[in-house]
Design a protein around this motif. Sequence first.
Motif, PDB file in Angstrom:
ATOM      1  N   PRO A  87       0.839  -1.200   0.000  1.00 30.23           N
ATOM      2  CA  PRO A  87       0.000   0.000   0.000  1.00 30.23           C
ATOM      3  C   PRO A  87       0.873   1.248   0.000  1.00 30.23           C
ATOM      4  CG  PRO A  87      -0.738  -1.575   1.656  1.00 30.23           C
ATOM      5  CD  PRO A  87       0.581  -2.074   1.152  1.00 30.23           C
ATOM      6  N   ARG A  88       0.451   2.247  -0.743  1.00 22.90           N
ATOM      7  CA  ARG A  88       1.233   3.479  -0.874  1.00 22.90           C
ATOM      8  C   ARG A  88       0.562   4.598  -0.088  1.00 22.90           C
ATOM      9  NH1 ARG A  88       1.055   7.303  -5.136  1.00 22.90           N
ATOM     10  NH2 ARG A  88      -0.262   5.856  -6.311  1.00 22.90           N
ATOM     11  N   LYS A  89       1.307   5.119   0.881  1.00 22.71           N
ATOM     12  CA  LYS A  89       0.761   6.185   1.722  1.00 22.71           C
ATOM     13  C   LYS A  89       0.868   7.517   0.997  1.00 22.71           C
ATOM     14  CE  LYS A  89       0.944   7.941   6.472  1.00 22.71           C
ATOM     15  NZ  LYS A  89       1.625   7.826   7.786  1.00 22.71           N
ATOM     16  N   ILE A  90      -0.187   8.309   1.076  1.00 18.22           N
ATOM     17  CA  ILE A  90      -0.160   9.642   0.485  1.00 18.22           C
ATOM     18  C   ILE A  90      -0.438  10.676   1.564  1.00 18.22           C
ATOM     19  CG2 ILE A  90      -0.933   8.770  -1.755  1.00 18.22           C
ATOM     20  CD1 ILE A  90      -3.656  10.148  -1.103  1.00 18.22           C
ATOM     21  N   SER A  91      -0.082  11.919   1.292  1.00 16.21           N
ATOM     22  CA  SER A  91      -0.297  12.979   2.277  1.00 16.21           C
ATOM     23  C   SER A  91      -1.792  13.214   2.475  1.00 16.21           C
ATOM     24  CB  SER A  91       0.385  14.276   1.823  1.00 16.21           C
ATOM     25  OG  SER A  91      -0.159  14.704   0.593  1.00 16.21           O
ATOM     26  N   THR A 100      -5.278   8.845   8.095  1.00 21.68           N
ATOM     27  CA  THR A 100      -4.222   8.412   7.178  1.00 21.68           C
ATOM     28  C   THR A 100      -4.880   7.981   5.875  1.00 21.68           C
ATOM     29  OG1 THR A 100      -4.311   6.155   8.045  1.00 21.68           O
ATOM     30  CG2 THR A 100      -2.679   7.635   9.014  1.00 21.68           C
ATOM     31  N   CYS A 101      -4.168   8.210   4.758  1.00 24.40           N
ATOM     32  CA  CYS A 101      -4.680   7.854   3.446  1.00 24.40           C
ATOM     33  C   CYS A 101      -3.669   6.947   2.737  1.00 24.40           C
ATOM     34  CB  CYS A 101      -4.921   9.103   2.601  1.00 24.40           C
ATOM     35  SG  CYS A 101      -6.264  10.144   3.206  1.00 24.40           S
ATOM     36  N   LYS A 102      -4.169   5.857   2.156  1.00 24.02           N
ATOM     37  CA  LYS A 102      -3.310   4.928   1.431  1.00 24.02           C
ATOM     38  C   LYS A 102      -4.012   4.454   0.159  1.00 24.02           C
ATOM     39  CE  LYS A 102      -0.869   3.031   5.472  1.00 24.02           C
ATOM     40  NZ  LYS A 102      -0.557   1.805   6.243  1.00 24.02           N
ATOM     41  N   ILE A 103      -3.181   4.015  -0.784  1.00 26.23           N
ATOM     42  CA  ILE A 103      -3.684   3.410  -2.011  1.00 26.23           C
ATOM     43  C   ILE A 103      -3.274   1.941  -2.000  1.00 26.23           C
ATOM     44  CG2 ILE A 103      -3.603   3.402  -4.526  1.00 26.23           C
ATOM     45  CD1 ILE A 103      -2.928   6.392  -4.382  1.00 26.23           C
ATOM     46  N   TYR A 104      -4.265   1.067  -2.073  1.00 26.31           N
ATOM     47  CA  TYR A 104      -4.030  -0.373  -2.057  1.00 26.31           C
ATOM     48  C   TYR A 104      -4.226  -0.948  -3.462  1.00 26.31           C
ATOM     49  CZ  TYR A 104      -4.205  -0.659   3.090  1.00 26.31           C
ATOM     50  OH  TYR A 104      -3.939  -0.529   4.444  1.00 26.31           O
ATOM     51  N   PRO A 105      -3.179  -1.536  -4.057  1.00 25.18           N
ATOM     52  CA  PRO A 105      -3.392  -2.219  -5.341  1.00 25.18           C
ATOM     53  C   PRO A 105      -4.031  -3.581  -5.100  1.00 25.18           C
ATOM     54  CG  PRO A 105      -1.086  -2.388  -4.706  1.00 25.18           C
ATOM     55  CD  PRO A 105      -1.768  -1.577  -3.645  1.00 25.18           C
ATOM     56  N   GLN A 433      -8.454   6.175   6.686  1.00 20.49           N
ATOM     57  CA  GLN A 433      -8.674   5.563   7.992  1.00 20.49           C
ATOM     58  C   GLN A 433      -8.602   6.626   9.070  1.00 20.49           C
ATOM     59  OE1 GLN A 433      -5.897   2.465   8.926  1.00 20.49           O
ATOM     60  NE2 GLN A 433      -7.105   1.653  10.620  1.00 20.49           N
ATOM     61  N   LYS A 434      -9.627   6.654   9.948  1.00 21.09           N
ATOM     62  CA  LYS A 434      -9.677   7.613  11.049  1.00 21.09           C
ATOM     63  C   LYS A 434      -9.726   6.873  12.382  1.00 21.09           C
ATOM     64  CE  LYS A 434     -11.778  11.816   9.086  1.00 21.09           C
ATOM     65  NZ  LYS A 434     -10.891  12.793   9.729  1.00 21.09           N
ATOM     66  N   PRO A 435      -9.127   7.462  13.411  1.00 21.97           N
ATOM     67  CA  PRO A 435      -9.169   6.837  14.739  1.00 21.97           C
ATOM     68  C   PRO A 435     -10.437   7.247  15.500  1.00 21.97           C
ATOM     69  CG  PRO A 435      -7.819   8.784  14.823  1.00 21.97           C
ATOM     70  CD  PRO A 435      -8.271   8.657  13.393  1.00 21.97           C
ATOM     71  N   PHE A 436     -10.647   6.656  16.678  1.00 21.42           N
ATOM     72  CA  PHE A 436     -11.798   7.003  17.521  1.00 21.42           C
ATOM     73  C   PHE A 436     -11.423   7.937  18.674  1.00 21.42           C
ATOM     74  CE2 PHE A 436     -13.821   3.110  15.751  1.00 21.42           C
ATOM     75  CZ  PHE A 436     -15.023   3.688  15.353  1.00 21.42           C
ATOM     76  N   TRP A 437     -10.140   8.273  18.799  1.00 22.38           N
ATOM     77  CA  TRP A 437      -9.759   9.031  19.994  1.00 22.38           C
ATOM     78  C   TRP A 437     -10.215  10.484  19.961  1.00 22.38           C
ATOM     79  CZ3 TRP A 437      -6.455  13.113  19.029  1.00 22.38           C
ATOM     80  CH2 TRP A 437      -5.661  13.057  17.859  1.00 22.38           C
TER      81      TRP A 437
END
Length: 460
Positions: A87-91, A100-105, A433-437
């Motif tokens: 997975p490639r993380k992007i800003s 956090t944002c990622k691209i999953y092939p 993806q977002k956390p619950f905190w």
Amino acid sequence: MLKISLSENVANLQRQFFATGKTLNLDFRIAQLKILKQAILDNEEEIFGALKADLNKPHFETYLSEIFLAVKEIDYTIKHLAKWVKPRKISTPIAQFPATCKIYPEPLGVVLIIGAWNYPINLTILPLVGAIAAGNCAVIKPSEIAENSSHIIGKIISKYFDQSYITVVEGDKHTTQELINQKFDHILFTGSPTVGKMIMKAAAEHLTPVTLELGGKSPCIVEPNPNLEYTAKRIVWGKFINGGQTCIAPDYLLVNHQIKDQLIKQIKTCIQEFFGNNPSESPDYTRIINQKQFNRLSHLLSECKIIIGGAKNHEDLYIEPTLVECFNLENPLLNEEIFGPILPVVEYTELAEAIAYINSRPKPLALYFFSHDKNQQQQVLESTSSGGVSINYTMMHSTVPGLPFGGVGNSGTGAYHGKAGFDTFSHSKSVLQKPFWIDLSLLYPPYQDKIKWLKLLIRI
């Protein structure tokens, strides 16, 4: 290999294997690529024999264009695949904080690869490498025109692979029609624009994405050059390898008037150096694939001025390496993809004139430019559009795994080779993806007085 009937759905058989999840595993993919490599190496002699029977192809050309390139593509893919699948993380924009944002092939599923007869091993195996690397199951339909090569592809695949994972379906155009009417997750086709349109139309019924490698008239521009000997050798090699039956072969020469006669002289010398005084006796010269193509090429030759070559033998499917001069721009040789050992020559005065001529035609799969002038090289790159370019050589860009291979406009859509092949047979899945905190209430009703905060975020 499978023999299908109208009642069977090959795609569904493959889909059952895909549903097991085996192809998602990186180790599984690498293992299958290694098996594919070994299968090619184990069957070199049979591949040589098939290409000799279909095209009278010299062993060296078969090894170079069919075996060597396939093996190097596999090696390159194995070396880089672990990186590609991550997975490639992007800003992430500050407005999404915290996240956090990622691209999953992820693999598409079941893909159909429809090969071509001119490089039957290369044009089925290289797309298959991308399909395996991306984690798909695959159905391969080789071209029935290269009958012996089709059989050897089917024999190799059926021997080394589970047929519900990768299978070969042999048959004629009716078999192809049956296949494209089924639901696949991607179709890669190599062939003519006419058939490409049929493939795309059938795929549209299922909203199936397609990659089309279609060829076209690839121009070769030659400016006054300090080394016409090397220029001639590179043009003659690119044009007459495989008997000119190459989708990215130089299809016509655009030659500066200052060097036209010199270049033609060098080309004549080079043809003799490569193939001797009588190319029909050369062990290094390929034949035309069948009588239909021979007749088509013979007809094209009847409508032009021959300046080098022109001899032919219908029984041997032999056409001599031939240069022709075209004064009429409406000549079929300048308007149809030649796909044979005939090279038209068109004279121009200024480079801008050659560029304008190219831009008045459909976009080609490849473009070749011979010049030592860096400014001219940049001018051609910026002023023309094509699938790929080789400067001061022909066809070599297609042999580099890291360079995407594909057309643009009428010469095709999409690309493969190396990472481009992996991407073609993958879906890039976007994940946030977002956390619950913490939970910011800005987005939730009631909205009263909240728009000012959105306006503040727009400035950041």
